[in-house]
Scaffold this active site. Structure first.
Site, PDB file in Angstrom:
ATOM      1  N   CYS A 184       0.990  -1.117  -0.231  1.00 12.73           N
ATOM      2  CA  CYS A 184       0.102   0.038   0.078  1.00 12.73           C
ATOM      3  C   CYS A 184       0.878   1.159   0.060  1.00 12.73           C
ATOM      4  O   CYS A 184       1.984   1.329   0.787  1.00 12.73           O
ATOM      5  CB  CYS A 184      -0.841  -0.279   1.180  1.00 12.73           C
ATOM      6  N   CYS A 213       0.331   0.106  10.054  1.00 13.45           N
ATOM      7  CA  CYS A 213      -0.157  -0.889   9.513  1.00 13.45           C
ATOM      8  C   CYS A 213       0.649  -1.680   8.650  1.00 13.45           C
ATOM      9  O   CYS A 213       1.896  -1.287   7.949  1.00 13.45           O
ATOM     10  CB  CYS A 213      -1.048  -0.347   8.252  1.00 13.45           C
ATOM     11  N   CYS A 254     -16.788  -9.158   5.194  1.00 15.16           N
ATOM     12  CA  CYS A 254     -16.259  -7.738   4.802  1.00 15.16           C
ATOM     13  C   CYS A 254     -14.925  -7.908   4.160  1.00 15.16           C
ATOM     14  O   CYS A 254     -13.854  -8.558   4.317  1.00 15.16           O
ATOM     15  CB  CYS A 254     -15.640  -7.034   6.266  1.00 15.16           C
ATOM     16  N   CYS A 300     -19.681  -5.714   3.280  1.00 17.74           N
ATOM     17  CA  CYS A 300     -19.090  -4.481   3.567  1.00 17.74           C
ATOM     18  C   CYS A 300     -17.796  -4.701   2.907  1.00 17.74           C
ATOM     19  O   CYS A 300     -17.106  -5.547   2.729  1.00 17.74           O
ATOM     20  CB  CYS A 300     -18.877  -4.643   5.124  1.00 17.74           C
ATOM     21  N   CYS A 317     -19.420   2.296   8.481  1.00 17.84           N
ATOM     22  CA  CYS A 317     -18.714   1.421   9.684  1.00 17.84           C
ATOM     23  C   CYS A 317     -17.523   2.290  10.046  1.00 17.84           C
ATOM     24  O   CYS A 317     -16.569   2.307   8.975  1.00 17.84           O
ATOM     25  CB  CYS A 317     -18.279  -0.002   9.043  1.00 17.84           C
TER      26      CYS A 317
HETATM   27  N1  SAM Z   1      -6.765   0.765   3.198  1.00 24.09           N
HETATM   28  C1  SAM Z   1      -7.905   0.824   3.576  1.00 24.09           C
HETATM   29  C2  SAM Z   1      -7.941   1.997   4.741  1.00 24.09           C
HETATM   30  O1  SAM Z   1      -6.946   2.257   5.272  1.00 24.09           O
HETATM   31  O2  SAM Z   1      -8.936   2.515   4.924  1.00 24.09           O
HETATM   32  C3  SAM Z   1      -8.862  -0.259   3.981  1.00 24.09           C
HETATM   33  C4  SAM Z   1      -7.947  -1.257   4.873  1.00 24.09           C
HETATM   34  S1  SAM Z   1      -7.105  -0.901   6.313  1.00 24.09           S
HETATM   35  C5  SAM Z   1      -6.203  -2.421   6.888  1.00 24.09           C
HETATM   36  C6  SAM Z   1      -8.641  -0.966   7.257  1.00 24.09           C
HETATM   37  C7  SAM Z   1      -8.385  -0.579   8.863  1.00 24.09           C
HETATM   38  O3  SAM Z   1      -7.353  -1.699   9.572  1.00 24.09           O
HETATM   39  C8  SAM Z   1      -7.561   0.679   9.271  1.00 24.09           C
HETATM   40  O4  SAM Z   1      -8.311   1.754   9.149  1.00 24.09           O
HETATM   41  C9  SAM Z   1      -7.202   0.451  10.784  1.00 24.09           C
HETATM   42  O5  SAM Z   1      -8.194   0.791  11.698  1.00 24.09           O
HETATM   43  C10 SAM Z   1      -7.195  -1.200  10.710  1.00 24.09           C
HETATM   44  N2  SAM Z   1      -5.681  -1.497  11.122  1.00 24.09           N
HETATM   45  C11 SAM Z   1      -4.573  -1.604  10.223  1.00 24.09           C
HETATM   46  N3  SAM Z   1      -3.591  -2.162  10.754  1.00 24.09           N
HETATM   47  C12 SAM Z   1      -3.911  -2.440  12.087  1.00 24.09           C
HETATM   48  C13 SAM Z   1      -3.289  -3.034  13.263  1.00 24.09           C
HETATM   49  N4  SAM Z   1      -1.894  -3.151  13.139  1.00 24.09           N
HETATM   50  N5  SAM Z   1      -3.761  -3.221  14.500  1.00 24.09           N
HETATM   51  C14 SAM Z   1      -5.316  -2.959  14.521  1.00 24.09           C
HETATM   52  N6  SAM Z   1      -5.993  -2.215  13.369  1.00 24.09           N
HETATM   53  C15 SAM Z   1      -5.265  -2.090  12.118  1.00 24.09           C
HETATM   54  C1  DTB Z   2     -11.640  -2.684  11.130  1.00 24.47           C
HETATM   55  O1  DTB Z   2     -11.696  -1.721  11.770  1.00 24.47           O
HETATM   56  N1  DTB Z   2     -10.685  -3.486  11.406  1.00 24.47           N
HETATM   57  C2  DTB Z   2     -10.475  -4.550  10.628  1.00 24.47           C
HETATM   58  C3  DTB Z   2     -11.710  -3.908   9.459  1.00 24.47           C
HETATM   59  N2  DTB Z   2     -11.942  -2.858  10.041  1.00 24.47           N
HETATM   60  C4  DTB Z   2     -11.219  -3.950   7.986  1.00 24.47           C
HETATM   61  C5  DTB Z   2      -9.010  -4.595  10.023  1.00 24.47           C
HETATM   62  C6  DTB Z   2      -8.200  -5.116  11.031  1.00 24.47           C
HETATM   63  C7  DTB Z   2      -6.756  -5.049  10.475  1.00 24.47           C
HETATM   64  C8  DTB Z   2      -5.806  -5.604  11.488  1.00 24.47           C
HETATM   65  C9  DTB Z   2      -4.489  -5.839  10.900  1.00 24.47           C
HETATM   66  C10 DTB Z   2      -4.290  -6.930   9.970  1.00 24.47           C
HETATM   67  O2  DTB Z   2      -4.736  -7.934  10.118  1.00 24.47           O
HETATM   68  O3  DTB Z   2      -3.706  -6.610   8.855  1.00 24.47           O
HETATM   69 FE1  SF4 Z   3      -2.837   1.184   3.228  1.00 22.05          FE
HETATM   70 FE2  SF4 Z   3      -2.930  -0.152   5.741  1.00 22.05          FE
HETATM   71 FE3  SF4 Z   3      -3.082   2.558   5.604  1.00 22.05          FE
HETATM   72 FE4  SF4 Z   3      -5.151   0.986   4.628  1.00 22.05          FE
HETATM   73  S1  SF4 Z   3      -4.596   1.230   6.857  1.00 22.05           S
HETATM   74  S2  SF4 Z   3      -4.132   2.802   3.686  1.00 22.05           S
HETATM   75  S3  SF4 Z   3      -3.890  -0.551   3.882  1.00 22.05           S
HETATM   76  S4  SF4 Z   3      -1.283   1.423   4.885  1.00 22.05           S
END
Ligand code: SAM
Ligand code: DTB
Ligand code: SF4
Length: 313
Positions: A48, A55, A92, A124, A184
């Site tokens: 990404c 992340c 989702c 979703c 959501c």
């Molecule tokens: N890329 C899109 C975005 O950022 O909206 C969709 C996927 S992103 C992985 C969705 C959500 O996953 C993020 O907004 C964050 O709240 C959650 N997330 C990502 N990494 C995480 C982590 N290490 N622990 C907990 N939640 C995480």
């Molecule tokens: C949300 O709030 N939590 C989910 C879903 N929406 C998309 C994602 C959690 C991701 C946790 C880190 C991972 O597994 O990469």
């Molecule tokens: Fe990309 Fe992760 Fe950020 Fe979503 S949360 S925009 S997947 S870096």
């Protein structure tokens, strides 16, 4: 709408009083024995371009993650069928994209949405930023909900993401609403944010009108290689306080106990359900990190004498 000091006062109530109030609001609006099972599917993993410090999917950090291109539609539908059999009513699909771009990949996602929706599951998606036209296309394909988290307070957000702004986030949520999809939106706790940041985060969520239909509360899964690999987890009882406060602020929304459950005891999760959480992500994996798995969650629900919701609300 409540002010930040008012939200803070709820959050800081004596613990038994807070739990009593949250649990009262919960049973006034929901059957407190019911818990919704949702399943996540990472339809495009890693690489990404964004720099979200929490992340593991950001291309900026070396987390050893296996990058995978967009999944084939057939494989996604197989996953949805299996999730349905295991009791999930919501599927989702998440993509590690900064934003949706029109073209063959988006067309494939629309086909996935149609397919899962035809199975009778709530669909979703979480695909990064969307404009209004794309949101309408998703809605027309049968997508019920769009996940787009505010993640934290406006102030803290700027410290952890530089590649987009809080207002970008709010814009996408607005586009989702205008298209008639449910929203959501929640956040992550335990990223090193202050208690004040958490109060401001909840306040920002209450500013969304109408309120988000679901509020996922994630505990940070700290992944090696990300800037947050050494973040201090939130004390468990503070985590429960956040769930309870969210339940009081969002009486009619689903409060989802989301990421981070592998490091939570069953007792803590039970307390979170008493505080008003009524949804979780089930399956062996979240998007890229481990999750307790179906077996564990079926057992937990049984031990607590609760019920997995069978029909989408
Ligand atoms: N890329 C899109 C975005 O950022 O909206 C969709 C996927 S992103 C992985 C969705 C959500 O996953 C993020 O907004 C964050 O709240 C959650 N997330 C990502 N990494 C995480 C982590 N290490 N622990 C907990 N939640 C995480
Ligand atoms: C949300 O709030 N939590 C989910 C879903 N929406 C998309 C994602 C959690 C991701 C946790 C880190 C991972 O597994 O990469
Ligand atoms: Fe990309 Fe992760 Fe950020 Fe979503 S949360 S925009 S997947 S870096």
């Amino acid at each position: 709408m409540k002010t930040v000091p008012e939200i803070s006062a709820i959050h800081d109530l004596p613990f038994p009083e807070l739990l009593y109030r949250a649990s009262t609001v919960h049973r006034e609006n929901w059957d407190p024995s019911d818990i919704q099972f949702c399943t996540l599917d990472s339809i495009k993993t890693g690489a990404c371009p964004e720099d979200c410090a929490y992340c593991p999917q950001s291309a900026r950090y070396d987390t050893g993650l296996k990058v995978e291109p967009l999944k084939e539609v057939g494989r996604v539908l197989e996953g949805a069928r299996a999730a349905k059999e295991a009791g999930s009513t919501r599927y989702c699909m998440g993509a590690a994209w900064r934003e949706v771009r029109e073209g063959a990949q988006f067309d494939a996602v629309l086909e996935m949405v149609r397919g899962v929706s035809n199975m009778g599951m709530e669909v979703c998606v979480t695909l990064g930023m969307v404009n209004e036209k794309q949101a309408i296309q998703l809605k027309d394909a049968g997508c019920k909900v769009y996940n787009h988290n505010l993640d934290s307070s406006r102030e803290f957000y700027e410290k952890i993401i530089t590649t987009r702004t809080y207002d970008d986030r709010l814009n996408t949520i607005q586009n989702v609403r205008s298209a008639g999809m449910e929203v959501c939106s929640g956040g992550i706790l335990g990223m090193g944010e202050s208690r004040d940041d958490r109060m401001h985060f909840l306040h920002e969520l209450t500013k969304l009108e109408p309120a988000p239909e679901s509020v996922p509360i994630n505990q940070l899964v700290s992944v090696e290689g990300t800037p947050m690999e050494h973040a201090e987890p939130l004390p468990p009882l503070d985590f429960v306080r956040m769930i309870a406060t969210a339940r009081i602020l969002f009486p009619k929304s689903r409060i989802r106990l989301s990421a981070g459950r592998t490091s939570m005891s069953d007792e803590l999760q039970a307390l979170a359900f008493c505080a008003g959480a009524n949804s979780l992500f089930t399956g062996e994996k979240l998007l890229t990190t481990p999750n307790p798995g179906e077996c564990h969650d079926h057992q937990l629900v049984e031990t607590l004498g609760m019920r997995i919701e069978t029909v989408p609300a």
